[in-house]
Motif scaffolding. Structure first.
Motif, PDB file in Angstrom:
ATOM      1  N   SER A 328       0.841  -1.199   0.000  1.00  9.73           N
ATOM      2  CA  SER A 328       0.000   0.000   0.000  1.00  9.73           C
ATOM      3  C   SER A 328       0.879   1.253   0.000  1.00  9.73           C
ATOM      4  O   SER A 328       2.073   1.184   0.292  1.00  9.73           O
ATOM      5  N   PRO A 329       0.304   2.435  -0.304  1.00  8.10           N
ATOM      6  CA  PRO A 329       1.099   3.678  -0.294  1.00  8.10           C
ATOM      7  C   PRO A 329       1.726   3.981   1.065  1.00  8.10           C
ATOM      8  O   PRO A 329       2.846   4.482   1.143  1.00  8.10           O
ATOM      9  N   SER A 330       0.999   3.678   2.144  1.00  5.91           N
ATOM     10  CA  SER A 330       1.552   3.947   3.470  1.00  5.91           C
ATOM     11  C   SER A 330       2.788   3.088   3.737  1.00  5.91           C
ATOM     12  O   SER A 330       3.811   3.575   4.227  1.00  5.91           O
ATOM     13  N   CYS A 331       2.710   1.798   3.408  1.00  2.00           N
ATOM     14  CA  CYS A 331       3.874   0.915   3.596  1.00  2.00           C
ATOM     15  C   CYS A 331       5.028   1.345   2.704  1.00  2.00           C
ATOM     16  O   CYS A 331       6.196   1.301   3.109  1.00  2.00           O
ATOM     17  N   ARG A 332       4.703   1.776   1.483  1.00  4.82           N
ATOM     18  CA  ARG A 332       5.764   2.251   0.594  1.00  4.82           C
ATOM     19  C   ARG A 332       6.445   3.487   1.174  1.00  4.82           C
ATOM     20  O   ARG A 332       7.673   3.635   1.092  1.00  4.82           O
ATOM     21  N   ALA A 333       5.665   4.403   1.768  1.00  2.44           N
ATOM     22  CA  ALA A 333       6.253   5.614   2.363  1.00  2.44           C
ATOM     23  C   ALA A 333       7.186   5.252   3.519  1.00  2.44           C
ATOM     24  O   ALA A 333       8.272   5.850   3.668  1.00  2.44           O
ATOM     25  N   ARG A 334       6.805   4.271   4.319  1.00  2.00           N
ATOM     26  CA  ARG A 334       7.668   3.858   5.438  1.00  2.00           C
ATOM     27  C   ARG A 334       8.960   3.229   4.933  1.00  2.00           C
ATOM     28  O   ARG A 334      10.055   3.518   5.436  1.00  2.00           O
ATOM     29  N   SER A 372       9.792   9.047  11.318  1.00  2.00           N
ATOM     30  CA  SER A 372       8.802   9.154  12.399  1.00  2.00           C
ATOM     31  C   SER A 372       7.413   9.469  11.844  1.00  2.00           C
ATOM     32  O   SER A 372       6.409   8.879  12.270  1.00  2.00           O
ATOM     33  N   LEU A 373       7.339  10.389  10.873  1.00  2.00           N
ATOM     34  CA  LEU A 373       6.042  10.718  10.272  1.00  2.00           C
ATOM     35  C   LEU A 373       5.469   9.538   9.504  1.00  2.00           C
ATOM     36  O   LEU A 373       4.268   9.258   9.563  1.00  2.00           O
ATOM     37  N   ALA A 374       6.334   8.808   8.799  1.00  2.00           N
ATOM     38  CA  ALA A 374       5.848   7.672   8.019  1.00  2.00           C
ATOM     39  C   ALA A 374       5.315   6.573   8.926  1.00  2.00           C
ATOM     40  O   ALA A 374       4.272   5.954   8.635  1.00  2.00           O
ATOM     41  N   LYS A 375       5.988   6.314  10.022  1.00  2.00           N
ATOM     42  CA  LYS A 375       5.505   5.246  10.905  1.00  2.00           C
ATOM     43  C   LYS A 375       4.209   5.649  11.620  1.00  2.00           C
ATOM     44  O   LYS A 375       3.446   4.778  12.071  1.00  2.00           O
ATOM     45  N   GLY A 377       1.866   7.183   9.985  1.00  2.00           N
ATOM     46  CA  GLY A 377       0.830   7.109   8.960  1.00  2.00           C
ATOM     47  C   GLY A 377       0.766   8.290   8.023  1.00  2.00           C
ATOM     48  O   GLY A 377      -0.115   8.335   7.152  1.00  2.00           O
ATOM     49  N   PHE A 378       1.664   9.275   8.156  1.00  2.00           N
ATOM     50  CA  PHE A 378       1.680  10.444   7.254  1.00  2.00           C
ATOM     51  C   PHE A 378       2.526  10.132   6.034  1.00  2.00           C
ATOM     52  O   PHE A 378       3.659   9.668   6.166  1.00  2.00           O
TER      53      PHE A 378
END
Length: 383
Positions: A328-334, A372-375, A377-378
């Protein structure tokens, strides 16, 4: 009979008869004649007996000498036969030893020839392998030199604070991404190819913030900067692993999360955008939603890391396994936030970042803030 009588007569003539003569009437002139005749006869008898005794002694001594000589010769013959037997046995033993030595020599010669041929074959094989490795190494050296040149240019024209979107396709929006036939591979440390247009990109404006250096974190970073390493046992990386990297890569699917972490550390993770015509490879379930005019608008499937149904626009591959996992996009951002951090510290380790220590420290802090923001959810909307 006649011959016997004749021989007897001859013997009687040759040997005068010796005896005692007794005259009938003694002569008047000499009274001592009979006594002298007796004495002469006695002397002759004694002489003859002595001669006979000497002859017998000679005969007996000759017999004894012959017997002793024969015994001595028999003993010598027996000794000679024994010596001959011993020599025959020694000759047989020596002949056996010689045959055994000849056989061992033949076997040793054969084994030496075989070992020599084997060593020659192994040497030829090793030589061929070494030549192949040399050619491959020369090719890799040329490739690495080109990559180092490109990375040095990249450090000058693009930094994590103002990334060059021409050099990082994963930061482009899906509408601007150009899909080629097949799939492009974007690793955590990309092989950057700088074009003339990329050098003229205007850096994005950075918002002004109030900042203050944390003395403990700065001291840890300075200690790590003296001898840069990717070993997480040092205090600088240990803190970042505990506070940022670990929580950022802690997904619902623990087993796959661990594989992703290892791939990011080893720089073998590949992130690819999914084209509209690409069919899922690794998924749990999928549901297609129809768009306008009956065309496919999006593919909703379960994210391989979170296990939740999401619109997965990217997929990852771990190493060269060939297995793709849709995320998902969130996992990709992390994952991207962690990859950006590792990319920057690898640049520092390789000596590609030539800046002041404090500027590098603040760049590291900015990358930690992104993790920190990615984990939490941002993530950007273009993800």
């Amino acid at each position: 009979m006649r011959r016997g009588q004749a021989s007897f007569e001859e013997d009687s003539q040759k040997q005068p008869a010796v005896g005692h003569w007794k005259p009938l009437m003694p002569s008047k002139g000499s009274k001592e004649e009979p006594e002298t005749g007796c004495q002469g006869a006695r002397g002759v008898d004694e002489t003859q007996s002595t001669e006979h005794l000497n002859v017998s002694r000679l005969r007996s001594s000759s017999v004894e000498i012959r017997e002793k000589g024969s015994e001595f010769l028999k003993e010598e013959l027996h000794k000679a036969q024994k010596e001959l037997k011993l020599k025959d046995k020694e000759c047989e033993r020596l002949s056996k030893v010689r045959e055994q030595l000849e056989q061992e020599l033949e076997e040793l010669t054969a084994s030496l020839f075989e070992e020599a041929h084997k060593m020659v074959r192994e040497a030829n094989t090793k030589q061929a392998a070494s030549e192949k490795q040399l050619r491959e190494a020369r090719g890799k050296i040329d490739m690495l030199q080109a990559e180092v040149t490109a990375l040095k240019t990249l450090v000058i024209t693009s930094t994590p604070s103002s990334p060059n979107r021409e050099l990082h396709p994963q930061l482009q929006s899906p509408s601007k991404a150009v899909f080629r036939k097949g799939h492009g591979r974007n690793k955590s440390t990309s092989s950057a190819v700088v074009s003339a247009a990329s050098q003229n990109v205007t850096p994005e404006p950075v918002s002004h913030e109030c900042k203050e250096v944390d003395s403990i974190l700065f001291a840890e970073f300075q200690a790590w900067k003296e001898s840069p390493t990717l070993d997480k046992s040092c205090s600088f990386l240990d803190r970042i692993y505990r506070e940022d990297v670990g929580p950022c890569l802690d997904f619902t699917k623990q087993e796959l999360s661990e594989l992703v972490r290892v791939a990011v550390e080893q720089n073998t993770l590949t992130i690819e955008p999914v084209a509209s015509q690409t069919l899922p490879v690794v998924k749990v379930s999928s549901e297609e939603c129809g768009g306008p005019n009956g065309f496919r608008s999006q593919i909703v499937m379960k994210c391989a890391l979170s296990g939740l149904p999401r619109t997965c626009k990217h997929r990852i591959m771990l190493g060269d396994s060939g297995n793709y996992y849709y995320i998902s996009p969130s996992c990709r951002a992390r994952i991207t936030a962690v990859c950006n951090f590792f990319t920057y510290i690898r640049y520092i380790q390789q000596g590609l970042v030539r800046q002041d220590v404090e500027l590098m420290y603040w760049e590291v802090m900015r990358l930690r803030r992104e993790m920190s923001l990615a984990k939490l959810g941002f993530y950007p909307s273009e993800m």
